[in-house]
Write a protein that holds these residues in place. Structure first.
Motif, PDB file in Angstrom:
ATOM      1  N   GLN A 396       0.813  -1.217   0.000  1.00  0.00           N
ATOM      2  CA  GLN A 396       0.000   0.000   0.000  1.00  0.00           C
ATOM      3  C   GLN A 396       0.842   1.261   0.000  1.00  0.00           C
ATOM      4  O   GLN A 396       0.308   2.367  -0.128  1.00  0.00           O
ATOM      5  N   CYS A 397       2.158   1.110   0.141  1.00  0.00           N
ATOM      6  CA  CYS A 397       3.039   2.269   0.196  1.00  0.00           C
ATOM      7  C   CYS A 397       3.355   2.766  -1.213  1.00  0.00           C
ATOM      8  O   CYS A 397       3.326   1.997  -2.175  1.00  0.00           O
ATOM      9  N   PRO A 398       3.680   4.039  -1.349  1.00  0.00           N
ATOM     10  CA  PRO A 398       3.979   4.591  -2.675  1.00  0.00           C
ATOM     11  C   PRO A 398       5.158   3.883  -3.328  1.00  0.00           C
ATOM     12  O   PRO A 398       6.135   3.518  -2.667  1.00  0.00           O
ATOM     13  N   ALA A 399       5.061   3.694  -4.642  1.00  0.00           N
ATOM     14  CA  ALA A 399       6.136   3.058  -5.392  1.00  0.00           C
ATOM     15  C   ALA A 399       7.338   3.986  -5.485  1.00  0.00           C
ATOM     16  O   ALA A 399       7.196   5.207  -5.591  1.00  0.00           O
ATOM     17  N   ASP A 400       8.519   3.386  -5.421  1.00  0.00           N
ATOM     18  CA  ASP A 400       9.755   4.132  -5.584  1.00  0.00           C
ATOM     19  C   ASP A 400      10.240   3.871  -7.013  1.00  0.00           C
ATOM     20  O   ASP A 400      10.884   2.866  -7.293  1.00  0.00           O
ATOM     21  N   THR A 404       7.252  -1.382  -6.697  1.00  0.00           N
ATOM     22  CA  THR A 404       6.278  -1.284  -5.623  1.00  0.00           C
ATOM     23  C   THR A 404       6.856  -1.965  -4.383  1.00  0.00           C
ATOM     24  O   THR A 404       7.329  -3.103  -4.469  1.00  0.00           O
ATOM     25  N   ALA A 434      10.407   0.996   2.141  1.00  0.00           N
ATOM     26  CA  ALA A 434       9.319   1.983   2.128  1.00  0.00           C
ATOM     27  C   ALA A 434       9.695   3.135   3.050  1.00  0.00           C
ATOM     28  O   ALA A 434       9.269   3.190   4.208  1.00  0.00           O
ATOM     29  N   PRO A 439       1.559   2.492   5.939  1.00  0.00           N
ATOM     30  CA  PRO A 439       0.436   3.209   5.324  1.00  0.00           C
ATOM     31  C   PRO A 439      -0.290   4.103   6.336  1.00  0.00           C
ATOM     32  O   PRO A 439      -0.116   3.974   7.555  1.00  0.00           O
ATOM     33  N   SER A 588      -7.477   0.051  -8.317  1.00  0.00           N
ATOM     34  CA  SER A 588      -6.275  -0.004  -7.480  1.00  0.00           C
ATOM     35  C   SER A 588      -6.224  -1.298  -6.663  1.00  0.00           C
ATOM     36  O   SER A 588      -5.161  -1.912  -6.527  1.00  0.00           O
ATOM     37  N   ARG A 592      -3.473  -4.314  -6.926  1.00  0.00           N
ATOM     38  CA  ARG A 592      -2.727  -4.751  -5.745  1.00  0.00           C
ATOM     39  C   ARG A 592      -2.871  -6.259  -5.558  1.00  0.00           C
ATOM     40  O   ARG A 592      -1.894  -6.951  -5.262  1.00  0.00           O
TER      41      ARG A 592
END
Length: 599
Positions: A396-400, A404, A434, A439, A588, A592
């Motif tokens: 659920q964390c933002p992709a870097d 993901t 992350a 989250p 979304s 996921r």
């Protein structure tokens, strides 16, 4: 060098004959045998199966003095080769010790090879000889000079390596395959003649290729050869990991057979075991807790990280069945539900953290009794659920960039450390995977605090809410009557007996104890579980006649609907959980779930 020779002394008497030769011993050479085997966290006292030691230098017979339960000193000089001989009684048909009869032999080095103190880091050579006609040898030990059956000379760089290579002896089925350039050998002892070996090899190959790719990508693997040693028996299940091999045991009816339908669920369980032990090739054999570097074979080696090394391995074993297509997504979530229900039915999780359970594996997990479910929690099952929660949280964390965050990334970050780890390393890997923290739903923005809550505290894991973020529906329904009453029963031989009573349950409040035999409920005879369900009235108290130590006692079983029927909060034992893949997901959530379940 240190030289060992092992041969069959008497197959009918279950005795191996072992000879140890030290070319240049120390004066008053000390010898010892491990008291435990890595991967199985219990002091097993292997030395109890050794005969008295005989020692000599040349023609001179030497005195051997026993110092304690597993160590000896030989009254020798430092000049002249020392030869020590002894027998090992071998009748433990598990993956942990040694076994020998007229059909098969097997041993772990921790059960049979005395360690020559002071020479642990020197090359250790092994000669396997004196086997019954037609027997072969299978082992991951590097061969030096062996015949077509595997009899002959092997060599290990040190003692730790020597005892980390189990050996299978006998007339067994053998097959090979190559996975990512690594030769894998699969040996099955005790299988029927119609074993479907090609299917077993093909399915195992898929698991091995996927795991090698996971850990190494296109880089060279951590080993050049791997051996599966599977003992097929009437009834059994288990495995023990080693650095380039594993010892497995299963019921032979669970193996695939030519021309016969496969028991799908049982075979999937076997494949899960294969996946689990193979994953350990990296996670615990190479990526290991700092407390295991090096092993101390003389006593317990305590670590609070078994929730990671066994629990996360348990999370990934079924994940790799899913990723390789050996099971589908529906089967995978069904297996998840099974794990959740096992933990939910364990009252001990409210009193004992999974970190504590890891530390106390030596006295609790491996020594279960009628109170174990109340006194601890499995670091396998709850540890795997911690892995699940972290994986779903990371996703659920933002992709870097293109990546993901996921538990996969955390595992690979730890692998790249190339050293034994501590819990702080796991926290750092989470932070690196992350950097923005957990989250928004989490009560903390610190991975350290979130991990501490899930691992060192006894609060419930947020399984339901996390699974919903991946499009999995959580459905609860009443459990079977015995579970709702908080009692575990057996009805073998027409006798309904209590095996365990759950803490704070209806059964406990009624006064039931382990070993009680249930005789009658409101005057109606009880012989099996179905009888209990037939005569039980959950809305009113009932007279329960039991037998305890030959005495007849009448207890009052409280009404279930008005009693505190669970072993803790709602769902602890009075409910069972089913999981299902939710339909009509938003974009979304669908993405996921697709990334998590890899379908």
């Amino acid at each position: 060098m240190i030289d060992y020779r092992i041969e069959v002394g008497s197959a009918h008497a279950h005795r191996f004959l072992v000879t140890l030769r030290i070319a240049q011993p120390q004066a008053r050479q000390r010898l010892s045998l491990p008291v435990w085997i890595p991967g199985s966290y219990l002091v097993r006292e292997f030395a109890k199966h050794l005969s008295p030691l005989s020692a000599q230098q040349g023609q001179r017979v030497l005195e051997v003095q026993q110092l304690d339960k597993s160590s000896w000193v030989v009254d020798c000089t430092g000049k002249g080769a020392l030869t020590v001989t002894y027998e090992v009684y071998a009748f433990d048909n598990s993956v942990r010790a040694a076994f020998l009869d007229s059909r098969r032999g097997f041993f772990n080095g921790t059960s049979v090879f005395l360690k020559a103190d002071g020479f642990e880091d020197q090359v250790q050579r092994l000669k396997i000889t004196g086997l019954p006609k037609g027997w072969g040898v299978a082992t991951g030990l590097p061969p030096v000079k062996v015949n077509a059956h595997g009899l002959g000379d092997y060599q290990a760089p040190d003692y730790d390596s020597l005892v980390d290579h189990p050996v299978e002896l006998g007339t067994f089925w053998r097959g090979t395959f190559t996975a990512k350039g690594v030769v894998h050998e699969f040996v099955v002892s005790g299988a029927t003649a119609d074993l479907d070996g090609p299917r077993l090899l093909a399915d195992t190959q898929r698991i091995c290729e996927a795991q090698i790719a996971f850990w190494h990508g296109r880089r060279k693997t951590a080993f050049e050869r791997y051996v599966f040693l599977l003992n097929a028996v009437d009834d059994g299940y288990g495995g023990l990991e080693h650095r380039n091999s594993t010892a497995l045991i299963c019921a032979r009816r669970d193996l695939p057979r030519h021309g016969r339908p496969v028991n799908t669920e049982a075979y999937q369980t076997l494949l899960g075991l294969i996946s689990h032990e193979y994953f350990h090739t990296w996670n615990v054999k190479r990526l290991k807790p700092a407390e295991f570097a090096p092993y101390d074979f003389t006593q317990e080696n305590y670590t609070s990280l078994l929730w990671f090394f066994e629990g996360f391995t348990s999370y990934y074993d079924d994940q790799f069945l899913l990723r390789t297509g050996l099971i589908d997504a529906k089967t995978y979530v069904r297996l998840l539900a099974k794990t959740i229900n096992q933990v939910q039915a364990t009252p001990g999780r409210h009193r004992y953290s999974v970190a504590q359970a890891s530390f106390d594996a030596w006295t609790r997990y491996y020594r279960p009794d009628e109170n174990t479910a109340n006194a601890t929690v499995s670091y396998y099952t709850k540890g795997s659920l911690v892995g699940l929660c972290l994986d779903l949280s990371l996703r659920q964390c933002p992709a870097d960039g293109k990546n993901t965050p996921s538990l996969d990334g955390v595992m690979l970050r730890l692998w790249q450390l190339h050293r034994p780890i501590q819990e702080a390393d796991i926290v750092q890997a989470l932070q690196d995977e992350a950097p923005g923290g957990p989250p928004a739903w989490a009560t903390t923005h610190s991975w350290a605090k979130l991990l501490h809550t899930w691992v060192h505290d006894t609060d419930e894991l947020p399984l339901k809410s996390l699974l919903s973020t991946a499009g999995v529906t959580w459905v609860s329904k009443p459990a079977a009557l015995a579970q709702r009453l908080g009692v575990r029963l057996s009805d073998a031989g027409g006798n309904l007996k209590v095996q365990a009573v759950m803490r704070h349950s209806v059964a406990e409040s009624a006064g039931l104890s382990a070993t009680d035999e249930l005789i009658a409920l409101d005057g109606w005879r009880l012989r099996k579980n179905d009888d209990l369900a037939l005569w039980h009235n959950e809305r009113q108290p009932q007279a329960l006649l039991i037998c305890r130590d030959q005495a007849m006692l009448t207890l009052t079983l409280p009404a279930l609907v008005s009693a505190h029927s669970a072993t803790g909060p709602k769902g602890a034992s009075g409910e069972i959980i089913a999981l299902a893949l939710t339909e009509n997901l938003d974009a979304s959530t669908a993405q996921r779930r697709h990334q998590w379940l890899k379908y």
